[in-house]
Design a protein around this motif. Structure first.
Motif, PDB file in Angstrom:
ATOM      1  N   GLY A 147       0.382  -1.243   0.107  1.00  0.00           N
ATOM      2  CA  GLY A 147      -0.093  -0.203   0.171  1.00  0.00           C
ATOM      3  C   GLY A 147       0.867   1.400  -0.106  1.00  0.00           C
ATOM      4  O   GLY A 147       2.073   0.852  -0.767  1.00  0.00           O
ATOM      5  N   SER A 148      -0.350   2.165   0.037  1.00  0.00           N
ATOM      6  CA  SER A 148       0.871   3.524   0.755  1.00  0.00           C
ATOM      7  C   SER A 148      -0.025   4.733   1.820  1.00  0.00           C
ATOM      8  O   SER A 148      -1.384   3.762   1.460  1.00  0.00           O
ATOM      9  CB  SER A 148       1.205   4.003  -1.099  1.00  0.00           C
ATOM     10  N   PHE A 149       0.904   5.302   2.233  1.00  0.00           N
ATOM     11  CA  PHE A 149       0.226   6.795   2.806  1.00  0.00           C
ATOM     12  C   PHE A 149      -0.368   7.499   2.146  1.00  0.00           C
ATOM     13  O   PHE A 149       0.037   8.013   1.101  1.00  0.00           O
ATOM     14  CB  PHE A 149       1.621   6.971   3.640  1.00  0.00           C
ATOM     15  N   THR A 150      -1.598   7.676   1.957  1.00  0.00           N
ATOM     16  CA  THR A 150      -2.455   8.648   1.631  1.00  0.00           C
ATOM     17  C   THR A 150      -2.728  10.112   2.384  1.00  0.00           C
ATOM     18  O   THR A 150      -3.919  10.145   3.085  1.00  0.00           O
ATOM     19  CB  THR A 150      -3.449   7.989   0.552  1.00  0.00           C
ATOM     20  N   PRO A 151      -2.221  11.257   2.401  1.00  0.00           N
ATOM     21  CA  PRO A 151      -2.793  11.929   3.253  1.00  0.00           C
ATOM     22  C   PRO A 151      -4.570  12.344   3.528  1.00  0.00           C
ATOM     23  O   PRO A 151      -5.055  11.992   2.092  1.00  0.00           O
ATOM     24  CB  PRO A 151      -2.551  13.374   2.984  1.00  0.00           C
ATOM     25  N   ASP A 152      -5.016  12.154   4.444  1.00  0.00           N
ATOM     26  CA  ASP A 152      -6.080  13.076   4.586  1.00  0.00           C
ATOM     27  C   ASP A 152      -6.821  14.290   4.273  1.00  0.00           C
ATOM     28  O   ASP A 152      -6.756  15.040   4.667  1.00  0.00           O
ATOM     29  CB  ASP A 152      -6.294  12.757   5.742  1.00  0.00           C
ATOM     30  N   PRO A 153      -7.063  14.481   2.978  1.00  0.00           N
ATOM     31  CA  PRO A 153      -7.921  15.587   2.122  1.00  0.00           C
ATOM     32  C   PRO A 153      -8.655  16.710   3.549  1.00  0.00           C
ATOM     33  O   PRO A 153      -8.702  18.338   3.874  1.00  0.00           O
ATOM     34  CB  PRO A 153      -8.285  16.136   1.424  1.00  0.00           C
ATOM     35  N   ALA A 154      -9.283  16.241   4.531  1.00  0.00           N
ATOM     36  CA  ALA A 154      -9.178  16.732   5.774  1.00  0.00           C
ATOM     37  C   ALA A 154      -9.344  16.819   6.717  1.00  0.00           C
ATOM     38  O   ALA A 154      -9.897  17.583   7.608  1.00  0.00           O
ATOM     39  CB  ALA A 154     -10.945  15.654   6.248  1.00  0.00           C
ATOM     40  N   ARG A 155      -7.282  16.584   6.828  1.00  0.00           N
ATOM     41  CA  ARG A 155      -7.336  16.432   8.040  1.00  0.00           C
ATOM     42  C   ARG A 155      -6.041  17.684   7.582  1.00  0.00           C
ATOM     43  O   ARG A 155      -5.632  17.737   5.849  1.00  0.00           O
ATOM     44  CB  ARG A 155      -6.748  15.577   8.793  1.00  0.00           C
ATOM     45  N   ASP A 156      -5.614  18.526   8.507  1.00  0.00           N
ATOM     46  CA  ASP A 156      -4.384  19.184   8.242  1.00  0.00           C
ATOM     47  C   ASP A 156      -2.703  18.810   8.119  1.00  0.00           C
ATOM     48  O   ASP A 156      -2.659  17.357   8.509  1.00  0.00           O
ATOM     49  CB  ASP A 156      -3.985  20.328   9.150  1.00  0.00           C
TER      50      ASP A 156
END
Length: 435
Positions: free
Chosen positions: A183-192
């Motif tokens: 997998g990979s890490f996908t930043p959460d756009p709802a978080r800073d």
């Protein structure tokens, strides 16, 4: 957060109890698992890339597992005990004959991201590629560049000593089909950005789930991102929950969490056992911004839908016997413990941790409490707490029944609901190795 679960999680299908660290004064690199122009520009400078890799090597606590005591750094050979037998860590210095000197960046990426060696063989997940798969390619390349800059050490790798059928590497194909997907890490756009940085570190390089998650019979982590806590079997320590629920860090402030990670002590608890070594060798060097990011992220993790209040398997004694045990425990506490931990278990921060409401002690497993009373313990010596106060071992002084009594008193006082401890339970851990 690295390496539970000392030195790391020491069993076959668990992963090292490694955790997050940084190098003092080094930039807190901000790649979050996707291509980032700032990271790309840093990579164009070989020295900057190596420094970034050095930070990441510390963040993954690679040296702790890949260095035998008294041996050359990163040359491997350390024994990793497990319920399935013993594994020996590999030489990751750039020696061409015995290390990774002939590896390419792609080979290294394949190991971290896919859990495969240079020859394509499946790697045992004692190497926590199940977490490292979330690291970005840029971070993998930087880590590889740093390892390639180390002095080569000619030290042949040792064969694992695993019991049948665990020594049949082909069976890892089935394990991977059930429990692993690259997998990979996908930043959460709802978080800073701060929250995402903390998530990236905890889920990836820090591989906190290696210690702070329960495991099934085949060693696969149950809900690894939930960090609900679990026993570290080969070490016989309990890694408490790190989520934001009542049984976890819900009542902790972000400042309390940061203090524990940075100094090993806080108003809410003290790092002992494996966590003491992790803080001392690793976490204290993490940048303040990364410590804060981790604290922010952990506080937001949701509690399980139904947090278990079940404690030790020791049943509550009959009322008369329970009263006798508590009276004996109260007397022992008054003579041995009250001066440091207080009459109400309130402790004296930061030198002496509280016992009231301490979720690492009053949680569902009494392992930490038993081992600490038997063997004593010291928080790490850190820049923020260079002269830590420790607890002496009471194992030589107290019988199994006396240890059980004082612990049963602590686990049932001041609002604690930690169950009961039996003399046989104490005896079981007298012979457990400290390392």
């Amino acid at each position: 957060m690295r390496r539970p679960w000392t030195t790391g999680l020491k069993w076959l299908l668990l992963g090292t109890a490694g955790t997050l660290v940084g190098l003092a004064g080094v930039v807190a690199w901000q790649s979050l698992g996707s291509e980032d122009p700032g990271v790309a520009s840093a990579v164009s400078d070989p020295q900057a890339q190596r420094l970034k890799g050095q930070y990441l090597a510390q963040a993954g606590n690679c040296m702790a597992c890949h260095t035998v005591r008294g041996g050359a750094g990163y040359a491997g050979g350390r024994a990793i005990a497990s319920p399935f037998g013993t594994l020996y860590t590999s030489n990751i210095t750039p020696d061409k004959a015995t290390g990774i000197g002939n590896w390419s960046r792609d080979d290294f990426w394949r190991a971290l991201h896919h859990g495969r060696g240079r020859d394509g063989r499946f790697l045992y997940p004692a190497f926590p590629y199940t977490s490292y798969t979330r690291m970005s390619r840029d971070d993998s390349d930087a880590l590889f560049a740093y390892l390639q800059s180390l002095p080569p050490v000619n030290q042949p790798n040792r064969d694992h000593a695993l019991r049948f059928p665990y020594n049949q590497r082909m069976l890892l194909a089935l394990w991977r089909a059930l429990y692993f997907k690259p997998g990979s890490f996908t930043p959460d756009p709802a978080r800073d950005a701060q929250w995402n940085r903390g998530a990236y570190l905890v889920q990836g390089a820090g591989h906190c789930s290696a210690c702070h998650s329960a495991r099934n019979a085949l060693g696969a982590s149950l809900a690894p991102l939930a960090l609900e806590g679990g026993v570290i079997p080969a070490l016989a320590w309990y890694a408490p929950p790190l989520h934001g629920g009542e049984k976890g860090l819900g009542s902790w402030s972000e400042a309390d969490i940061a203090a524990l990670l940075k100094t090993g002590v806080s108003p809410r608890g003290t790092a002992l056992g494996p966590m003491s070594e992790i803080v001392g060798r690793s976490l204290q060097y993490l940048t303040d911004s990364d410590i804060s990011a981790i604290s922010v992220y952990l506080k937001t993790l949701p509690a399980p839908s139904s947090e278990s209040s079940a404690a030790s398997g020791t049943p509550r004694p009959e009322p008369a016997e329970a009263e006798r045990i508590l009276k004996q425990g109260q007397k022992l506490y008054g003579s041995l413990c009250v001066d440091c931990h207080g009459g109400k278990g309130q402790g004296s921060a930061p030198d002496y941790p509280p016992l009231a409401g301490n979720h690492a002690i009053a949680g569902p497993q009494p392992l930490n409490a038993i081992r600490t009373v038997l063997n004593g313990g010291f928080p790490p010596s850190t820049t923020g707490n260079p002269y830590p106060f420790g607890m002496p071992p009471f194992g030589p002084q107290l019988s199994d029944s006396e240890v059980a009594a004082v612990l049963s008193y602590v686990l049932n006082s001041w609002g604690n609901q930690g169950g009961w401890v039996s003399a046989s339970e104490v005896n079981r851990y007298r012979s457990v190795p400290l390392d």
